[in-house]
Design an enzyme around this catalytic site. Structure first.
Site, PDB file in Angstrom:
ATOM      1  CG  ASN A 296      -2.079   0.989   1.021  1.00  0.00           C
ATOM      2  OD1 ASN A 296      -2.751   0.977  -0.010  1.00  0.00           O
ATOM      3  ND2 ASN A 296      -2.283   1.860   1.987  1.00  0.00           N
TER       4      ASN A 296
ATOM      5  CE1 TYR B 248       3.306   4.465   8.573  1.00  0.00           C
ATOM      6  CE2 TYR B 248       4.456   4.938  10.631  1.00  0.00           C
ATOM      7  CZ  TYR B 248       3.678   5.355   9.559  1.00  0.00           C
ATOM      8  OH  TYR B 248       3.279   6.674   9.477  1.00  0.00           O
TER       9      TYR B 248
HETATM   10  N1  LIG Z   1      -1.359  10.191  12.570  1.00  0.00           N
HETATM   11  C1  LIG Z   1      -0.068  10.268  12.879  1.00  0.00           C
HETATM   12  O1  LIG Z   1       0.304  10.438  14.049  1.00  0.00           O
HETATM   13  C2  LIG Z   1       0.978  10.179  11.805  1.00  0.00           C
HETATM   14  C3  LIG Z   1       2.330  10.287  12.196  1.00  0.00           C
HETATM   15  C4  LIG Z   1       3.312  10.213  11.217  1.00  0.00           C
HETATM   16  C5  LIG Z   1       2.962  10.077   9.896  1.00  0.00           C
HETATM   17  N2  LIG Z   1       1.650   9.948   9.545  1.00  0.00           N
HETATM   18  C6  LIG Z   1       1.345   9.777   8.115  1.00  0.00           C
HETATM   19  O2  LIG Z   1       0.348  10.714   7.777  1.00  0.00           O
HETATM   20  C7  LIG Z   1      -0.498  10.179   6.772  1.00  0.00           C
HETATM   21  C8  LIG Z   1      -1.945  10.316   7.208  1.00  0.00           C
HETATM   22  O3  LIG Z   1      -2.115   9.639   8.442  1.00  0.00           O
HETATM   23  P1  LIG Z   1      -3.502   9.669   9.216  1.00  0.00           P
HETATM   24  O4  LIG Z   1      -3.179   9.623  10.654  1.00  0.00           O
HETATM   25  O5  LIG Z   1      -4.347  10.741   8.684  1.00  0.00           O
HETATM   26  O6  LIG Z   1      -4.062   8.225   8.796  1.00  0.00           O
HETATM   27  P2  LIG Z   1      -5.558   7.811   8.363  1.00  0.00           P
HETATM   28  O7  LIG Z   1      -5.569   6.316   8.339  1.00  0.00           O
HETATM   29  O8  LIG Z   1      -6.551   8.516   9.183  1.00  0.00           O
HETATM   30  O9  LIG Z   1      -5.635   8.375   6.892  1.00  0.00           O
HETATM   31  C9  LIG Z   1      -5.116   7.706   5.751  1.00  0.00           C
HETATM   32  C10 LIG Z   1      -6.147   7.848   4.650  1.00  0.00           C
HETATM   33  O10 LIG Z   1      -5.636   7.252   3.457  1.00  0.00           O
HETATM   34  C11 LIG Z   1      -6.637   6.421   2.878  1.00  0.00           C
HETATM   35  N3  LIG Z   1      -5.924   5.399   2.123  1.00  0.00           N
HETATM   36  C12 LIG Z   1      -5.065   4.465   2.613  1.00  0.00           C
HETATM   37  N4  LIG Z   1      -4.574   3.727   1.592  1.00  0.00           N
HETATM   38  C13 LIG Z   1      -5.137   4.202   0.449  1.00  0.00           C
HETATM   39  C14 LIG Z   1      -5.016   3.852  -0.922  1.00  0.00           C
HETATM   40  N5  LIG Z   1      -4.234   2.838  -1.335  1.00  0.00           N
HETATM   41  N6  LIG Z   1      -5.744   4.544  -1.836  1.00  0.00           N
HETATM   42  C15 LIG Z   1      -6.548   5.559  -1.436  1.00  0.00           C
HETATM   43  N7  LIG Z   1      -6.702   5.940  -0.159  1.00  0.00           N
HETATM   44  C16 LIG Z   1      -5.999   5.258   0.776  1.00  0.00           C
HETATM   45  C17 LIG Z   1      -7.458   5.928   4.050  1.00  0.00           C
HETATM   46  O11 LIG Z   1      -8.775   5.536   3.689  1.00  0.00           O
HETATM   47  C18 LIG Z   1      -7.462   7.147   4.969  1.00  0.00           C
HETATM   48  O12 LIG Z   1      -8.533   8.015   4.688  1.00  0.00           O
HETATM   49  C19 LIG Z   1      -0.027   8.760   6.532  1.00  0.00           C
HETATM   50  O13 LIG Z   1       0.802   8.770   5.403  1.00  0.00           O
HETATM   51  C20 LIG Z   1       0.763   8.421   7.769  1.00  0.00           C
HETATM   52  O14 LIG Z   1       1.778   7.484   7.490  1.00  0.00           O
HETATM   53  C21 LIG Z   1       0.653   9.996  10.472  1.00  0.00           C
END
Ligand SMILES: NC(=O)c1ccc[n+]([C@@H]2O[C@H](COP(=O)([O-])OP(=O)(O)OC[C@H]3O[C@@H](n4cnc5c(N)ncnc54)[C@H](O)[C@@H]3O)[C@@H](O)[C@H]2O)c1
Length: 330
Positions: free
Chosen positions: A91, A140
């Protein structure tokens, strides 16, 4: 600008989409709703599709004459990635490759990429700066580092300029509590503590024997609205011709599990019962950000602290105890 936001129905993406729209940008969201929620997108156009659909995304970029992409879509559970690494590489890495191929075909050359402090692994001496050698402690983090390296190659080839933002722990909600993190993220500490405050359930503290001042793990919690503002600043940097770069986005302030619990107790006015559980595989003891590069390049710094994180999150969770309408409740 005309923008495509991947993963805009997710937690950080939806807050950023709202901020971008408030600043007059024309936003389209693409999301497969695997963990995201239609309701979180509000009135912004949402195309339900997967990153792997290269042709569809290419056509979307062309038809909507998109000028830049903000790329949030990914899986993000450290714990799940230890059990199902293939799912994370497919993914996060293959999805990102499909996206950048679509962008190249549609001649879109600007991208803001969500990365993570999980690329660093266990720092010898926090705060950690971007010049530290990345050593992810879990699949991850490996998958996100692979995407960073791919983007660096595309930059060198002249295909794409990017700002990669390495977030620390995103937390909190829209200040009025109208948008926030769904319970699907409840393995993270702040929503887990919120759930304990709301329901009286016991909060599990994973490890109380770390070499930290109170024995619990130490992290850098950054308000989701501060993160959204960092994206806006990154976009402006690229739009004015700024060079590709990798930047930490954190509060720069360490906070232990126990300190977060205290902040949630203060915000909610309720006591939280805790129980110590074994450390989780893939977790590191202590990490927080040196954010001086983001300050220099983007003139950005986090403005909100732990109290605002806990207060906004409490407004959201106590006002939406079942989360978004399409998910099971607390
Ligand atoms: N939340 C945190 O603390 C955090 C920390 C570091 C990095 N991140 C990064 O930030 C980004 C967003 O994180 P988040 O917390 O909002 O996560 P989240 O799971 O709430 O959001 C991810 C979104 O991407 C969509 N998605 C996943 N795979 C997909 C695909 N193949 N095609 C289309 N849509 C897809 C999901 O449906 C979801 O809406 C991610 O890349 C994550 O690695 C988040």
């Amino acid at each position: 600008m005309r923008l495509l936001v991947t993963g805009g129905a997710g937690y950080v993406g939806s807050h950023t989409v709202r901020l971008l729209a408030e600043h007059g940008h024309e936003v389209t969201v693409v999301d497969n709703l695997s963990t995201g929620h239609r309701e979180a997108v509000g009135r912004v156009p949402l195309v339900v599709a997967d990153l792997a659909e290269t042709g569809l995304i290419r056509d979307l970029l062309r038809d909507r004459r998109i000028e830049a992409v903000l790329h949030f879509a990914a899986f993000k559970s450290v714990e799940e990635s230890m059990r199902k690494p293939e799912r994370y590489f497919r993914n996060n890495v293959c999805g990102s490759l499909s996206l950048v191929e679509a962008a190249r075909a549609a001649r879109v050359g600007l991208l803001v990429n969500s990365s993570t402090c999980a690329v660093y692994g266990e720092p010898a001496r926090p705060p950690i700066s971007e010049s530290a050698v990345p050593e992810p402690a879990n699949p991850y983090g490996e998958s996100k580092l692979a995407v960073e390296r791919m983007l660096a190659s595309l930059d060198r080839a002249g295909h794409l300029r990017h700002v990669t933002l390495r977030y620390f722990n995103a937390a909190g909600a829209w200040p009025d509590g109208s948008l926030g993190e769904d319970w699907t993220g409840a393995q993270n500490l702040v929503p887990a503590a919120m759930r304990a405050a709301l329901t009286g359930s016991t909060l599990r503290v994973f490890g109380a024997d770390y070499a930290t001042p109170d024995g619990t793990a130490v992290r850098d919690y950054v308000h989701v609205l501060d993160l959204a503002e960092a994206h806006l600043a990154a976009l402006e940097h690229l739009a004015r011709g700024g060079e590709s770069c990798v930047l930490n986005v954190g509060s720069g302030r360490p906070a232990s599990v126990r300190q977060v619990v205290l902040a949630v107790e203060a915000a909610s006015g309720r006591g939280i019962r805790t129980e110590v559980a074994p450390r989780r595989a893939g977790d590191v003891a202590a990490i927080w950000a040196d954010t001086s590069r983001a300050a220099a390049v983007l003139s950005w710094a986090a403005k909100r602290g732990l109290a605002e994180i806990a207060q906004s999150a409490w407004r959201w969770h106590s006002g939406h105890p079942s989360g978004f309408a399409d998910t099971p409740g607390v």
